[in-house]
Design a protein around this motif. Structure first.
Motif, PDB file in Angstrom:
ATOM      1  N   TYR A 192      53.032  24.885  35.131  1.00  0.00           N
ATOM      2  CA  TYR A 192      53.028  23.554  34.507  1.00  0.00           C
ATOM      3  C   TYR A 192      51.951  23.414  33.435  1.00  0.00           C
ATOM      4  N   ASP A 193      50.739  23.902  33.729  1.00  0.00           N
ATOM      5  CA  ASP A 193      49.615  23.745  32.802  1.00  0.00           C
ATOM      6  C   ASP A 193      49.934  24.213  31.379  1.00  0.00           C
ATOM      7  N   PHE A 194      50.697  25.296  31.263  1.00  0.00           N
ATOM      8  CA  PHE A 194      50.959  25.842  29.919  1.00  0.00           C
ATOM      9  C   PHE A 194      51.768  24.873  29.054  1.00  0.00           C
ATOM     10  N   TYR A 195      52.615  24.044  29.685  1.00  0.00           N
ATOM     11  CA  TYR A 195      53.402  23.080  28.905  1.00  0.00           C
ATOM     12  C   TYR A 195      52.497  21.999  28.331  1.00  0.00           C
ATOM     13  N   LYS A 239      49.311  22.183  27.826  1.00  0.00           N
ATOM     14  CA  LYS A 239      48.389  22.780  26.853  1.00  0.00           C
ATOM     15  C   LYS A 239      49.096  23.164  25.559  1.00  0.00           C
TER      16      LYS A 239
END
Lengths: 165, 137
Positions: free
Chosen positions: B25-28, B30
């Motif tokens: 999720y974090d990559f979206y 960011k």
């Protein structure tokens, strides 16, 4: 969450690109994920949309392909050296901005999913079909769709983090 | 047999999406906050490999593996609702931190909240199908 093994972006991209070519070669069909959700709808709905054209055969390859995806995820996790376990954690970023109670967060995610589902059918595809398979065919509509996907994502996340975060 | 082939391809693609970071999720967040271009690189390099590969397959008129049928290079058509639809998709993409392929992989990784998003995607697809005439093949 950070326990999952992740490659550098360029390595992951090359691997996904090679996969796209492999699927073209092995099956003769372009990669695509979102259309298959319509197969599932057709199994439960009599609406003519889900029984015509690309939905004439609801048990076609798209359904079997989608069925494989969760197993790929489970394998990716276990091969990262993590025992499979259910988790509600959505990572540091989204934990900051999404409601913390399960039902409220669930409503936000259902709404987000509904935008994804409706938008994908309107656009005729999602990042796999348009941004990867479509742009690999140098298709202008797929480039426009990809720009639209990113513009929407930027608007949603920038707003979310400015208003809530 | 054919069905199993596609299940296996799904497993492989799901595995690669996970390793590419597309199930984190974090990559979206960011990506859309311009903090980490991981997923942008994934798409860019996939196309950098895919485009010359497709060109070569067309040039050599490569047949699908183990058959005489040609490979279907049939880019998706333009239509009036493509851009507004893509924008709606993008709003959901950012809000839920996943897309139709990756969310199923995330569910397989044990991310429980993925189930909400999957229900939402089915709901959105269903509403579209109820409100639109069937598409000719």
């Amino acid at each position: 969450m950070s326990e999952l093994l992740v490659w550098s972006g360029w390595v992951g991209g090359i691997a996904v690109g090679l996969y796209t070519l492999l699927q073209f070669w092995v099956t003769g069909k372009a990669l695509g994920c979102s259309t298959g959700y319509g197969n599932v709808c057709g199994l439960a709905s009599k609406a003519p949309f889900f029984h015509t054209g690309e939905y004439a055969d609801l048990l076609n390859w798209r359904l079997w392909f989608l069925l494989g995806l969760p197993f790929g995820g489970a394998f990716a996790l276990v091969s990262s050296g993590v025992a499979w376990h259910p988790t509600f954690d959505m990572g540091a970023m989204y934990e900051q901005v999404l409601p913390s109670t399960v039902w409220a967060r669930g409503l936000v995610l259902i709404a987000g999913g509904a935008l994804i589902g409706y938008g994908a059918r309107s656009a005729g595809g999602c990042p796999s079909g348009h941004s990867i398979a479509g742009m690999s065919q140098l298709s202008l509509p797929s480039l426009l769709a990809s720009v639209g996907f990113f513009a929407g994502g930027i608007i949603a996340v920038q707003t979310l983090f400015r208003v809530v975060g | 047999m054919k069905k199993l082939q596609f299940v296996f391809l799904g497993v492989l693609f799901g595995f690669l999406l996970s390793r590419a970071g597309a199930t984190t999720y974090d990559f979206y967040a960011k990506l859309f906050l311009f903090q980490d271009p991981q997923l942008f690189f994934v798409i860019a390099f996939a196309v950098a490999v895919g485009a010359p590969g497709v060109w070569l397959m067309k040039k050599t008129k490569l047949k699908a593996f183990g058959s005489d049928s040609p490979i279907e290079f049939k880019p998706k058509p333009y239509k009036g609702e493509l851009i507004p639809g893509a924008l709606l998709f993008g709003l959901g993409w950012g809000l839920a931190g996943a897309c139709p392929g990756t969310i199923l992989v995330m569910a397989g990784e044990g991310k429980v909240t993925a189930l909400f998003t999957i229900v939402g995607i089915l709901l959105g697809t269903w509403v579209y199908g109820l409100t639109h005439a069937p598409k000719a093949a």
